[in-house]
Design an enzyme around this catalytic site. Structure first.
Site, mmCIF file in Angstrom:
data_model
loop_
_atom_site.group_PDB
_atom_site.id
_atom_site.type_symbol
_atom_site.label_atom_id
_atom_site.label_comp_id
_atom_site.label_asym_id
_atom_site.label_seq_id
_atom_site.Cartn_x
_atom_site.Cartn_y
_atom_site.Cartn_z
ATOM 1 N N GLU A 73 4.097 2.062 -44.789
ATOM 2 C CA GLU A 73 5.071 2.502 -43.793
ATOM 3 C C GLU A 73 6.421 1.800 -43.933
ATOM 4 O O GLU A 73 7.442 2.312 -43.503
ATOM 5 C CB GLU A 73 4.540 2.242 -42.374
ATOM 6 N N ASN A 74 6.402 0.587 -44.472
ATOM 7 C CA ASN A 74 7.657 -0.147 -44.590
ATOM 8 C C ASN A 74 8.505 0.317 -45.773
ATOM 9 O O ASN A 74 9.628 -0.156 -45.945
ATOM 10 C CB ASN A 74 7.415 -1.662 -44.663
#
Lengths: 221, 232, 232, 221
Positions: D50-51
């Site tokens: 997600e980052n």
């Protein structure tokens, strides 16, 4: 435009005076593209293009063109140190967020309130707005450079635009071959005169009333 | 060349995705960054009644303009058609519908389509009937905004400088323009590229379009049209 | 170092931008990519009642967590506070308000703020009361969507690998995360960077954040906290 | 989770069978993070974080960590050839657009219809949803790996979740230390049994009715 290169250069030169060190500037096609020539060489200006360039430099020499390095009009440019490439969504993110300090555009008509009409001639030419709406609506300062009158001799500065608007009440400054006009709080002011024109000529060739300040500067060049 | 993900293809292999009445999105800005081989192959296949979505209609013989000039589009969604007089003529004659969208809003609508957002709000063109016509409005904190809906396509075609075999893309200078946005918005995305390299040959920091958005990679032969600025 | 655009500054020169009750946006994800020097200086200056906007509240002694743990925030808008138990405690005790936003929607709201869009529509969290509570809905083609409003800040602080003197930024690997989005959303944006170089020293293709979004560039001393994964 | 490493590995191994060549996969923390160990070495899988990473590789050796190359949980990872970095908005653009083929998550409860409750224990722990809502709502396939029962012995597969939902009707497959369940068209099916458990035990430890197909596969490992 049906205007000689000398007059075009004069308008461009005057427009260049509005550019300050460190500004981000977007130039339309035509006369605006002549503006950079008149900037001091030590001035740091970042020219912005809608297709995703910040830091455009001058046109390359003939034979040195890079087909993948063009301005929004499709013509070859260069990149100055500190320039960058990005996608069109970011190019307009900058505009909408007020990061473009100044845009210099051509126009078909401008109203005394600063309404801009530069994208459609009904029944004739409907090229599309391109990025003009975003620039007109969101650049911190909007300068229009254009002929005082159209080919038929009709004033292009009018009390109310007859052509469809690009954006309402957005123009800050108008530079024509005759004069420089400022629009402040919805009112049109004559600011400067190009030699050899006089106030009377400007009034005659303007389609609305003009406010006259106490002093009107004469531009020597 | 290794083809670990099966994405590297000959142009013949992808031509089955192009058909009459499809929605076709294309990268490029004034023809710069539009994929020449794919455009020519689409033209040659003879598909028609296309809905084209992209920044502009190029020039009559440049970029997507080649397809537009042949009357293959029934509708175009673009911000500008001024550099292609044939597009203007087709529109005026009622042979091609044109939906104009302000350039940056068009870019955002394509990005929204590519990132799974159904719409964005904006005040650009709010007071302009040609833009606002038929669009919903929404009031937020006492201000009105237009609801600009996402744009997606059956197939998106883009042009890039390099691809690796996973479909990671890097672009070349201002030929990037709308390509990274268009690359995300196709149900199928086909990238025509100047050079194909194995995975690991692109710097992961410089990749602009992650390969997950790209379904097929085609070797380009380069631009085969004459630019407006070229002499003769 | 040349300072042609006046953006390269000592940290003391930018501290006047930080004050009680301000809205402060920060880059970083679990502390990775958060600016250590700026965080420590903000802490030292003693500003309070901050509204913080960012992906998460870090760890108690890592990233923005240092500020949160000292009770300096009256409100946090984030997607996650789980790695900082003190944040959870402050919230439970009513000492700090937390507005949770789904991670990708938070990212889009920040991007919207940074690119001049007032809001986006989405179906993420539509059926979740904690997300949808108090938010407008809008129906498009018979489907309901949440209207998620843009987020902006008085000051945005980011951490990057390199900056040139115009403020162009490149990031380092996954320390990029929310930084390019946050960099766009500040009325004033301050970038703390590992290395400052003259203009022309960054490849224009690799620049992620164009310098137009950055107002000040500060030299970093690097991360000065111990990561959760470091032994002892 | 209060589960030994052998059971955790067994669940992870079974989950790894759902991964196909070429897939883009997002793994949650805990048991999901064990899954890559069980993949054939020649399988091409792109792990998504997600980052802003696509193509995460295994954890680096101690001392080889890069503080700027971490997964969404903040722990050091590596990057495989073909991997790339991008901002979080693009990470979630991929998810919302259906480019993540599979996500493997832990959960507090799952209902027989596939409702997922994995983000809040009211009055106890409110960590925030992070990226779980987007993943649950938009990944093409959602697999939950969890204990059959919570610490108090209550079944975690229930007729209706008592905990706040992360997302409704999104779970496709549940893998516990006892069995594998499939949720098809809003119905829960027992699909496979881990040795030494029998159907009766599974029924007893499940908080809702289970549909039994004609054949239930026994997993040998």
């Amino acid at each position: 435009m049906g205007m000689g290169i000398e007059l075009r250069n004069r308008i461009a030169r005057r427009a260049s005076d509005e550019i300050r060190n460190g500004m981000v500037v977007n130039l339309g096609i035509g006369i605006p593209s002549l503006v950079p020539e008149f900037l001091p060489t030590d001035m740091r200006v970042m020219f912005h293009a809608e297709n995703g360039i910040l830091g455009m430099g001058p046109s390359p020499a003939v034979g040195e063109e890079d087909e993948n390095l063009c301005n929004a009009g499709g013509f070859p440019v260069t990149l100055i140190p500190g320039g960058s490439y990005f996608d069109s969504s970011l190019a307009f993110g900058m505009i909408r967020c007020g990061k473009v300090d100044l845009t210099i555009l051509g126009s078909l008509q401008v109203s005394e309130k600063g309404d801009l009409a530069n994208w459609i001639v009904p029944g004739k030419k409907v090229p599309g707005m391109g990025g003009a709406m975003e620039l007109a609506q969101k650049a911190k300062k909007v300068i229009v450079v254009m002929n005082q009158c159209d080919k038929a001799g009709n004033p292009k500065i009018v009390s109310s635009c007859t052509l469809p608007l690009t954006s309402a009440e957005c123009v800050d400054l108008i530079i024509t071959e005759l004069a420089v006009f400022e629009i402040k709080k919805g009112k049109l002011w004559l600011k400067e005169l190009f030699a050899p024109y006089d106030i009377q000529t400007v009034i005659e060739r303007t389609g609305c009333g003009i406010n006259l300040p106490e002093q009107i500067r004469k531009i020597a060049y | 060349m290794e083809n670990l993900f099966g994405k590297i293809a000959e142009v013949d292999q992808v031509m089955s995705f192009f058909h009459d009445n499809m929605v076709l999105m294309f990268g490029g800005f004034g023809g710069v960054g539009s994929p020449p081989l794919l455009i020519d192959e689409i033209l040659e296949k003879g598909v028609k009644d296309l809905t084209l979505i992209g920044n502009d209609t190029g020039f009559p013989h440049i970029g997507i303009g080649r397809i537009v000039s042949q009357g293959r589009a029934k509708k175009v969604i673009a911000s500008h058609i001024g550099s292609n007089p044939i597009a203007g003529k087709l529109m005026t004659e009622g042979k091609m519908e044109v939906e104009f969208s302000p350039q940056g809003i068009l870019a955002e609508r394509i990005r929204a389509g590519g990132t799974g957002l159904p719409a964005i709000l904006t005040d650009i063109g709010l007071d302009n009937e040609m833009v606002s016509n038929g669009k919903s409005q929404f009031e937020l904190n006492g201000k009105k905004y237009l609801v600009e809906t996402a744009l997606k396509a059956d197939v998106a075609i883009v042009y890039a400088k390099k691809a690796d075999s996973f479909g990671n893309l890097v672009y070349d200078k201002s030929a990037r323009n709308t390509n990274p946005l268009v690359a995300m918005a196709g149900a199928i995305t086909i990238a025509e590229v100047e050079e194909i390299v194995p995975v690991g040959y692109l710097d992961p920091e410089e990749i602009v379009t992650p390969g997950v958005f790209v379904d097929y990679v085609i070797q380009s032969g380069g631009v085969n049209w004459k630019w407006a600025w070229e002499s003769n």
